[in-house]
Scaffold this motif. Sequence first.
Motif, short mmCIF file in Angstrom:
data_model
loop_
_atom_site.label_atom_id
_atom_site.label_comp_id
_atom_site.label_asym_id
_atom_site.label_seq_id
_atom_site.Cartn_x
_atom_site.Cartn_y
_atom_site.Cartn_z
N ASN A 1 0.85 -1.18 0.00
CA ASN A 1 0.00 0.00 0.00
C ASN A 1 0.89 1.24 0.00
N LEU A 2 0.78 2.03 -1.05
CA LEU A 2 1.67 3.17 -1.19
C LEU A 2 1.16 4.42 -0.47
N PHE A 3 0.01 4.29 0.17
CA PHE A 3 -0.55 5.46 0.84
C PHE A 3 -0.64 5.29 2.36
N THR A 4 0.17 4.40 2.94
CA THR A 4 0.17 4.34 4.40
C THR A 4 0.89 5.57 4.94
N THR A 5 0.72 5.81 6.23
CA THR A 5 1.21 7.05 6.83
C THR A 5 2.64 7.37 6.43
N HIS A 6 3.52 6.38 6.52
CA HIS A 6 4.93 6.68 6.25
C HIS A 6 5.28 6.57 4.77
N VAL A 7 4.69 5.58 4.12
CA VAL A 7 5.04 5.36 2.71
C VAL A 7 4.53 6.51 1.83
N ALA A 8 3.43 7.13 2.24
CA ALA A 8 2.86 8.21 1.43
C ALA A 8 3.88 9.30 1.16
N LEU A 9 4.72 9.58 2.16
CA LEU A 9 5.74 10.62 2.00
C LEU A 9 6.71 10.24 0.88
N LEU A 10 7.06 8.95 0.83
CA LEU A 10 7.95 8.47 -0.23
C LEU A 10 7.25 8.51 -1.59
N SER A 11 5.95 8.18 -1.57
CA SER A 11 5.20 8.19 -2.83
C SER A 11 5.16 9.60 -3.41
N VAL A 12 4.97 10.59 -2.52
CA VAL A 12 4.96 11.98 -2.99
C VAL A 12 6.36 12.39 -3.43
N ALA A 13 7.37 11.96 -2.66
CA ALA A 13 8.76 12.32 -3.00
C ALA A 13 9.15 11.76 -4.37
N ASN A 14 8.64 10.56 -4.68
CA ASN A 14 8.94 9.97 -5.98
C ASN A 14 8.47 10.87 -7.13
N ILE A 15 7.31 11.50 -6.94
CA ILE A 15 6.81 12.41 -7.99
C ILE A 15 7.76 13.60 -8.14
N GLY A 16 8.27 14.08 -7.00
CA GLY A 16 9.23 15.18 -7.04
C GLY A 16 10.52 14.78 -7.74
N VAL A 17 11.01 13.58 -7.44
CA VAL A 17 12.23 13.09 -8.09
C VAL A 17 12.00 12.97 -9.58
N TRP A 18 10.87 12.38 -9.93
CA TRP A 18 10.55 12.18 -11.34
C TRP A 18 10.51 13.51 -12.09
N GLY A 19 9.87 14.50 -11.48
CA GLY A 19 9.70 15.78 -12.17
C GLY A 19 10.95 16.64 -12.19
N GLY A 20 11.82 16.48 -11.18
CA GLY A 20 12.93 17.42 -11.03
C GLY A 20 14.28 16.95 -11.53
N THR A 21 14.45 15.63 -11.65
CA THR A 21 15.77 15.11 -12.02
C THR A 21 16.25 15.66 -13.37
N GLY A 22 15.36 15.63 -14.36
CA GLY A 22 15.76 16.02 -15.71
C GLY A 22 16.28 17.43 -15.81
N PHE A 23 15.56 18.36 -15.20
CA PHE A 23 15.98 19.76 -15.29
C PHE A 23 17.35 19.95 -14.65
N ASN A 24 17.52 19.38 -13.47
CA ASN A 24 18.82 19.52 -12.79
C ASN A 24 19.93 18.81 -13.54
N MET A 25 19.57 17.67 -14.15
CA MET A 25 20.54 16.96 -14.96
C MET A 25 21.07 17.85 -16.09
N ILE A 26 20.14 18.55 -16.75
CA ILE A 26 20.55 19.41 -17.87
C ILE A 26 21.43 20.55 -17.38
#
Lengths: 302, 313
Positions: free
Chosen positions: B167-192
């Motif tokens: 379950n990706l939306f439990t109290t603690h895992v949810a933070l990681l699930s949200v962080a994953n979206i941030g990683v996904w969206g931000g890696t490319g720009f910083n990479m460039i």
Amino acid sequence: MALTRTAGAVTPAPAGARERGRRPARRRERTALLPTAILLLGAVYCLLPVVWVLTASTKDNAQLFNTFTFEPNGSLWSNVRSLSAYAGGVYWHWMANTALYAGGGALLSTVVSALTGFALAKYRFRGRSLLFNLLLAGVMVPPVVLALPQYLLMSKVGLVGSYWSVLLLSVLSPYGIYLARIYSMSAVPDEVIQAARVDGCPERKLITRIAVPMMVPGLVTVFLFQFVAVWNNFLLPFIMLSDENKFPLTVGLYTLLNRGSTAPALYSLVVTGSLLSIVPLVILFLVLQRYWRTDLAAGSVK
Amino acid sequence: MTNPSRVRPAWGARTRTAPRLAPYVCVTPAVVLFVLFLLLPIGYALFMSFQKSQVSGLGLGAGARRQVFAGLSNYATELTDAAFTSSLLRVVIYSVILVPVMLGLALLFALLLDARRVRLQRFSRLAIFLPYAVPTVIASLLWGFMYLPTVSPFPPVLARLGLTMPNLFTTHVALLSVANIGVWGGTGFNMIVLYTSLRSVPAELYEAARIDGASQTQIALRIKIPMIAPALVLTGVFSVIATLQVFNEPQTLAPLTNTISPDWMPLMRVYDLAFNDNDVYGAAALSMMIAVVMFILSYSLLRVSNRRVFQGR
């Protein structure tokens, strides 16, 4: 004419990607397998949601919940049609609104950034460094902190809920001004400005006919960054707008998802809407690839 | 006239012919916008943060609610509010997880794009930068669906491997699930950004090391990374500031799960307070505190890298 040619020479070289391929040392060396695999893994991770939305939007609502979502079905067209029919075609309103906010906002923003950036780079006047520092500080003010008082003030002057409430607040871009300043420093040589003045060129003409044309490649970058920023903006229109017909895509799809949590039948519309909403930006981004000049931002770090 | 050590010769030459009015005309639009939409709102928020609404009589009718001076009471209320402090803690953990992962990946990919003998570089560069073109709200929608077991593509794949999807939306895992979206969206720009500054490092620097028999990894660790340290610091500073302001991702995911409460992150709390609880005064106080923290943080972080960042060009 001679002036523009000088500019070409001063303009920083485009991002190094192209000369890379031509480098003779690269002939046919043995492929480094592990590094290539890692890089590909990164590419797959980044493409995953995009591939998912492509296949998921080919499914009707039942298929979305019952079949493997990476396996395409044939309902894309009917999904697009029911999305277009939803609430009297409000989705296409959202699309047009987004284009208006992002296009209009970015255009105005580019003009303001160009003038300000040029003045900060090439004139010496009282308050110059104060203004620059204030603008830099402006970059650091969190948008949410501004959004609330902006909302309250906009409602005082009766603009809340109008197109203006979003458009006006999308014009000032401290980051754009910062980029325009860096770019005009390198793209408009001091000698050109002086030569124009010696020739008796009025200041207004100097800016509109000589400086701005020289800055165009950098200004395209400023425009693109602001366009994406406004296109992506959620909080500001979310707070300002209440009329569904004025929503941009981000707010529209968010409300659709919100309704979907009680009526999952809307999920296939949200998925299809998400797909259509990223198409314009992906095209823009692929077509204008050479203008995504992050080296402008990084240029200050060299 | 002016201190010659602080003025480049070109400036001195220009001042003689430069008109006085033109620069002010140029900056007027920006100044007007800055005052109207930045200074004024901040001032207004500051004012509101010291106000409160007082109900007189039975609280009926238009004149029954008055705005009165509240001193620091709004600040005190918010600071002692458990929901706020826990959202503050949450956002710090979120940032501590997200920024190193995102920048680590961005640096790794940038080095791989810059390395020899690595294939498919052009394709990978485009693919990894692509998420930049996807609005965070849309990215959150897509990942949100992929997290939902009913529509996610992962459970069938995991089932083949004999696993079940957590379950990706439990109290603690949810933070990681949200962080994953941030990683996904931000890696490319910083990479460039990092890749671009890698490209500006003169190649001769590597040649000597290579002739001396240094491996690609050694060159990357000993030469490339130190050379782009300023760019790393700058991307780091901006990433920290951006992640502390996280709003779109959890706000979008909230309809999909009960774990993400309306006051899950500090900025969500501001929104919740102002627009759901109708307490604009408390929300203003909260905004001011967040602004001050952000400002101190960015100012001090930028000062660290200042000398390298804003000099030169």
